[in-house]
Scaffold this motif. Structure first.
Motif, PDB file in Angstrom:
ATOM      1  N   ALA A   9       0.811  -1.233   0.000  1.00  0.00           N
ATOM      2  CA  ALA A   9       0.000   0.000   0.000  1.00  0.00           C
ATOM      3  C   ALA A   9       0.837   1.272   0.000  1.00  0.00           C
ATOM      4  O   ALA A   9       0.310   2.357  -0.226  1.00  0.00           O
ATOM      5  N   THR A  10       2.162   1.159   0.255  1.00  0.00           N
ATOM      6  CA  THR A  10       3.009   2.359   0.189  1.00  0.00           C
ATOM      7  C   THR A  10       3.444   2.651  -1.251  1.00  0.00           C
ATOM      8  O   THR A  10       4.092   3.665  -1.499  1.00  0.00           O
ATOM      9  N   SER A  11       3.116   1.780  -2.181  1.00  0.00           N
ATOM     10  CA  SER A  11       3.522   2.009  -3.586  1.00  0.00           C
ATOM     11  C   SER A  11       2.863   3.275  -4.118  1.00  0.00           C
ATOM     12  O   SER A  11       1.738   3.612  -3.737  1.00  0.00           O
ATOM     13  N   GLY A  12       3.580   3.958  -5.013  1.00  0.00           N
ATOM     14  CA  GLY A  12       3.034   5.192  -5.592  1.00  0.00           C
ATOM     15  C   GLY A  12       1.700   4.942  -6.284  1.00  0.00           C
ATOM     16  O   GLY A  12       0.740   5.710  -6.119  1.00  0.00           O
ATOM     17  N   GLY A  32       1.677  -3.871   4.160  1.00  0.00           N
ATOM     18  CA  GLY A  32       3.002  -3.575   3.610  1.00  0.00           C
ATOM     19  C   GLY A  32       4.073  -3.774   4.664  1.00  0.00           C
ATOM     20  O   GLY A  32       3.803  -4.259   5.770  1.00  0.00           O
ATOM     21  N   ARG A  33       5.299  -3.375   4.297  1.00  0.00           N
ATOM     22  CA  ARG A  33       6.449  -3.629   5.180  1.00  0.00           C
ATOM     23  C   ARG A  33       6.690  -2.522   6.193  1.00  0.00           C
ATOM     24  O   ARG A  33       7.225  -2.765   7.269  1.00  0.00           O
ATOM     25  N   ASP A  34       6.337  -1.292   5.813  1.00  0.00           N
ATOM     26  CA  ASP A  34       6.745  -0.132   6.596  1.00  0.00           C
ATOM     27  C   ASP A  34       5.524   0.451   7.324  1.00  0.00           C
ATOM     28  O   ASP A  34       4.722   1.177   6.721  1.00  0.00           O
ATOM     29  N   ALA A 142      15.226 -10.158 -15.524  1.00  0.00           N
ATOM     30  CA  ALA A 142      14.909 -10.769 -14.219  1.00  0.00           C
ATOM     31  C   ALA A 142      13.520 -10.276 -13.791  1.00  0.00           C
ATOM     32  O   ALA A 142      12.595 -11.071 -13.561  1.00  0.00           O
ATOM     33  N   TYR A 143      13.366  -8.966 -13.725  1.00  0.00           N
ATOM     34  CA  TYR A 143      12.064  -8.366 -13.389  1.00  0.00           C
ATOM     35  C   TYR A 143      11.006  -8.795 -14.416  1.00  0.00           C
ATOM     36  O   TYR A 143       9.902  -9.198 -14.059  1.00  0.00           O
ATOM     37  N   GLY A 144      11.361  -8.705 -15.714  1.00  0.00           N
ATOM     38  CA  GLY A 144      10.392  -8.998 -16.775  1.00  0.00           C
ATOM     39  C   GLY A 144       9.897 -10.432 -16.717  1.00  0.00           C
ATOM     40  O   GLY A 144       8.706 -10.688 -16.896  1.00  0.00           O
ATOM     41  N   PRO A 173       1.027  -1.660 -16.466  1.00  0.00           N
ATOM     42  CA  PRO A 173       1.458  -0.279 -16.703  1.00  0.00           C
ATOM     43  C   PRO A 173       2.738  -0.259 -17.525  1.00  0.00           C
ATOM     44  O   PRO A 173       3.522  -1.212 -17.520  1.00  0.00           O
ATOM     45  N   GLY A 174       2.941   0.870 -18.238  1.00  0.00           N
ATOM     46  CA  GLY A 174       4.255   1.164 -18.813  1.00  0.00           C
ATOM     47  C   GLY A 174       5.034   1.914 -17.743  1.00  0.00           C
ATOM     48  O   GLY A 174       4.917   1.609 -16.558  1.00  0.00           O
ATOM     49  N   TYR A 175       5.811   2.919 -18.138  1.00  0.00           N
ATOM     50  CA  TYR A 175       6.553   3.691 -17.129  1.00  0.00           C
ATOM     51  C   TYR A 175       5.592   4.583 -16.344  1.00  0.00           C
ATOM     52  O   TYR A 175       4.764   5.284 -16.925  1.00  0.00           O
ATOM     53  N   VAL A 176       5.730   4.558 -15.006  1.00  0.00           N
ATOM     54  CA  VAL A 176       4.885   5.372 -14.137  1.00  0.00           C
ATOM     55  C   VAL A 176       5.791   6.135 -13.166  1.00  0.00           C
ATOM     56  O   VAL A 176       6.748   5.552 -12.622  1.00  0.00           O
ATOM     57  N   ALA A 177       5.480   7.404 -12.951  1.00  0.00           N
ATOM     58  CA  ALA A 177       6.343   8.260 -12.120  1.00  0.00           C
ATOM     59  C   ALA A 177       6.181   7.938 -10.636  1.00  0.00           C
ATOM     60  O   ALA A 177       5.445   8.607  -9.910  1.00  0.00           O
ATOM     61  N   THR A 178       6.837   6.884 -10.196  1.00  0.00           N
ATOM     62  CA  THR A 178       6.831   6.506  -8.776  1.00  0.00           C
ATOM     63  C   THR A 178       8.275   6.266  -8.355  1.00  0.00           C
ATOM     64  O   THR A 178       9.198   6.349  -9.179  1.00  0.00           O
ATOM     65  N   GLY A 179       8.435   5.895  -7.106  1.00  0.00           N
ATOM     66  CA  GLY A 179       9.769   5.597  -6.583  1.00  0.00           C
ATOM     67  C   GLY A 179      10.481   4.530  -7.402  1.00  0.00           C
ATOM     68  O   GLY A 179      11.715   4.507  -7.458  1.00  0.00           O
TER      69      GLY A 179
HETATM   70  N1  LIG Z   1       6.503   2.528 -11.796  1.00  0.00           N
HETATM   71  C1  LIG Z   1       6.557   1.875 -12.951  1.00  0.00           C
HETATM   72  O1  LIG Z   1       7.132   2.376 -13.955  1.00  0.00           O
HETATM   73  C2  LIG Z   1       5.861   0.536 -13.094  1.00  0.00           C
HETATM   74  C3  LIG Z   1       5.720   0.021 -14.395  1.00  0.00           C
HETATM   75  C4  LIG Z   1       5.096  -1.217 -14.563  1.00  0.00           C
HETATM   76  C5  LIG Z   1       4.638  -1.917 -13.465  1.00  0.00           C
HETATM   77  N2  LIG Z   1       4.797  -1.399 -12.212  1.00  0.00           N
HETATM   78  C6  LIG Z   1       4.313  -2.216 -11.096  1.00  0.00           C
HETATM   79  O2  LIG Z   1       3.338  -1.496 -10.366  1.00  0.00           O
HETATM   80  C7  LIG Z   1       3.360  -1.939  -8.998  1.00  0.00           C
HETATM   81  C8  LIG Z   1       3.464  -0.733  -8.089  1.00  0.00           C
HETATM   82  O3  LIG Z   1       4.734  -0.135  -8.290  1.00  0.00           O
HETATM   83  P1  LIG Z   1       5.027   1.423  -8.118  1.00  0.00           P
HETATM   84  O4  LIG Z   1       5.343   1.962  -9.422  1.00  0.00           O
HETATM   85  O5  LIG Z   1       3.933   2.041  -7.333  1.00  0.00           O
HETATM   86  O6  LIG Z   1       6.410   1.337  -7.340  1.00  0.00           O
HETATM   87  P2  LIG Z   1       6.840   1.636  -5.835  1.00  0.00           P
HETATM   88  O7  LIG Z   1       6.300   2.950  -5.418  1.00  0.00           O
HETATM   89  O8  LIG Z   1       8.314   1.391  -5.829  1.00  0.00           O
HETATM   90  O9  LIG Z   1       6.093   0.508  -4.997  1.00  0.00           O
HETATM   91  C9  LIG Z   1       6.576  -0.797  -4.823  1.00  0.00           C
HETATM   92  C10 LIG Z   1       5.815  -1.381  -3.657  1.00  0.00           C
HETATM   93  O10 LIG Z   1       6.249  -2.721  -3.452  1.00  0.00           O
HETATM   94  C11 LIG Z   1       6.510  -2.852  -2.056  1.00  0.00           C
HETATM   95  N3  LIG Z   1       7.455  -3.930  -1.782  1.00  0.00           N
HETATM   96  C12 LIG Z   1       8.691  -4.088  -2.290  1.00  0.00           C
HETATM   97  N4  LIG Z   1       9.234  -5.194  -1.763  1.00  0.00           N
HETATM   98  C13 LIG Z   1       8.314  -5.728  -0.923  1.00  0.00           C
HETATM   99  C14 LIG Z   1       8.272  -6.874  -0.095  1.00  0.00           C
HETATM  100  N5  LIG Z   1       9.313  -7.715   0.003  1.00  0.00           N
HETATM  101  N6  LIG Z   1       7.153  -7.118   0.620  1.00  0.00           N
HETATM  102  C15 LIG Z   1       6.100  -6.286   0.565  1.00  0.00           C
HETATM  103  N7  LIG Z   1       6.070  -5.171  -0.188  1.00  0.00           N
HETATM  104  C16 LIG Z   1       7.180  -4.910  -0.926  1.00  0.00           C
HETATM  105  C17 LIG Z   1       7.072  -1.521  -1.632  1.00  0.00           C
HETATM  106  O11 LIG Z   1       7.059  -1.415  -0.230  1.00  0.00           O
HETATM  107  P3  LIG Z   1       8.076  -0.427   0.566  1.00  0.00           P
HETATM  108  O12 LIG Z   1       7.440   0.915   0.518  1.00  0.00           O
HETATM  109  O13 LIG Z   1       8.115  -1.022   1.935  1.00  0.00           O
HETATM  110  O14 LIG Z   1       9.391  -0.497  -0.159  1.00  0.00           O
HETATM  111  C18 LIG Z   1       6.072  -0.620  -2.335  1.00  0.00           C
HETATM  112  O15 LIG Z   1       4.864  -0.556  -1.621  1.00  0.00           O
HETATM  113  C19 LIG Z   1       4.545  -2.901  -8.880  1.00  0.00           C
HETATM  114  O16 LIG Z   1       4.084  -4.231  -8.977  1.00  0.00           O
HETATM  115  C20 LIG Z   1       5.382  -2.563 -10.089  1.00  0.00           C
HETATM  116  O17 LIG Z   1       6.178  -3.664 -10.493  1.00  0.00           O
HETATM  117  C21 LIG Z   1       5.390  -0.195 -12.008  1.00  0.00           C
END
Ligand SMILES: NC(=O)c1ccc[n+]([C@@H]2O[C@H](COP(=O)([O-])OP(=O)(O)OC[C@H]3O[C@@H](n4cnc5c(N)ncnc54)[C@H](OP(=O)(O)O)[C@@H]3O)[C@@H](O)[C@H]2O)c1
Length: 238
Positions: A9-12, A32-34, A142-144, A173-179
């Motif tokens: 839930a902390t994900s962007g 989530g973890r934090d 690896a991620y892919g 999603p494609g590229y998204v402006a998150t962490g």
């Molecule tokens: N941003 C992009 O460009 C993009 C593109 C395609 C797909 N996505 C996918 O969209 C989803 C959300 O990503 P986001 O863009 O919002 O990135 P993000 O802000 O980096 O969020 C990643 C999330 O995963 C959590 N996480 C990482 N390791 C974990 C673990 N071991 N156990 C539990 N939680 C863990 C993080 O928690 P912490 O806060 O504790 O680190 C955070 O909540 C992800 O599945 C990502 O792969 C993102």
């Protein structure tokens, strides 16, 4: 009021989606973890209980479902780890960590949700996969490949649950402006905001879509890329 469990839930993207669903009358359960950051997200959504969840910790991932005060109506899984590809393609340990965090570590709780929803005859599972799972690339396989596995898992789960009242939505999603992509130099025209992605998810939930590419132009682009013969794709080294 329907309840949604948000994993990661902390994900962007999850934060933007959580605010949108909360504003539309959903009650949230945030995992989530934090715990400190989870509470901040909960405050921004008008309050929600928070629960520990670490996809890399077998004890944590099996315990989560039992900690919930009630069975949710929906699960949104936004856990993801891009990892360090240079490291992941040389270190088996790092490669397995990326696989576990993006795929295998998420399976147990999603199977628990599927069982509970199927028994009840209603439910929604939303999994955030990625366009990166559509074809292996030299720069992030690896991620892919973990996302490809997650996409296939969600697709199989959708087929298994079809007709049971439980729907599975795969989000790519494609590229998204998150962490996750912070610090990467990318043209702004190909980077979506998390709010845009959240709106697309919200609409896809209400239209009963199976697979969402967001923004939508990634769908034809990826169709073209998948259609390239392997002997061409390998030379592009994307
Ligand atoms: N941003 C992009 O460009 C993009 C593109 C395609 C797909 N996505 C996918 O969209 C989803 C959300 O990503 P986001 O863009 O919002 O990135 P993000 O802000 O980096 O969020 C990643 C999330 O995963 C959590 N996480 C990482 N390791 C974990 C673990 N071991 N156990 C539990 N939680 C863990 C993080 O928690 P912490 O806060 O504790 O680190 C955070 O909540 C992800 O599945 C990502 O792969 C993102």
């Amino acid at each position: 009021m329907p309840t949604m469990l948000v994993l990661g839930a902390t994900s962007g993207i999850a934060q933007a989606a959580a605010r949108l669903f909360a504003n539309s009358g959903w009650t949230l359960q945030l995992a989530g973890r934090d715990s400190q950051r989870l509470r901040e997200v909960a405050d921004a959504c008008g309050g929600a209980p928070v629960f520990p969840f670490d996809a890399l910790d077998p004890a944590s991932r099996s315990a989560l479902w039992g900690l919930l005060p009630s069975c949710p109506d929906a699960v949104l899984c936004a856990v993801g780890l891009l990892g360090d590809q240079d490291c992941a393609c040389r270190s088996p340990k790092e490669a397995l960590r990326v696989m576990e965090c993006n795929f295998t570590g998420l399976v147990p709780v999603l199977l628990q949700a599927a069982e509970a929803f199927e028994a009840r005859g209603a439910g929604l599972i939303i999994g955030l996969s990625s366009v990166a799972g559509d074809r292996g690339r030299a720069s992030n396989y690896a991620y892919g490949s973990a996302k490809a596995g997650f996409t296939a898992f969600l697709s199989g789960l959708r087929a298994r649950l079809w007709g049971s009242g439980v729907h599975v939505l795969t989000v790519k999603p494609g590229y998204v402006a998150t962490g996750m992509i912070a610090g990467r130099r990318l043209p702004s025209c190909i980077v979506a905001s998390p709010e845009r992605v959240a709106r697309d998810i919200f609409r896809a939930v209400h239209s009963g879509q199976d697979v969402l590419y967001t923004p939508g132009w990634w769908r034809p682009l990826l169709a073209l890329y998948r259609a390239l013969p392997e002997c061409v794709a390998k030379r592009l080294k994307l």
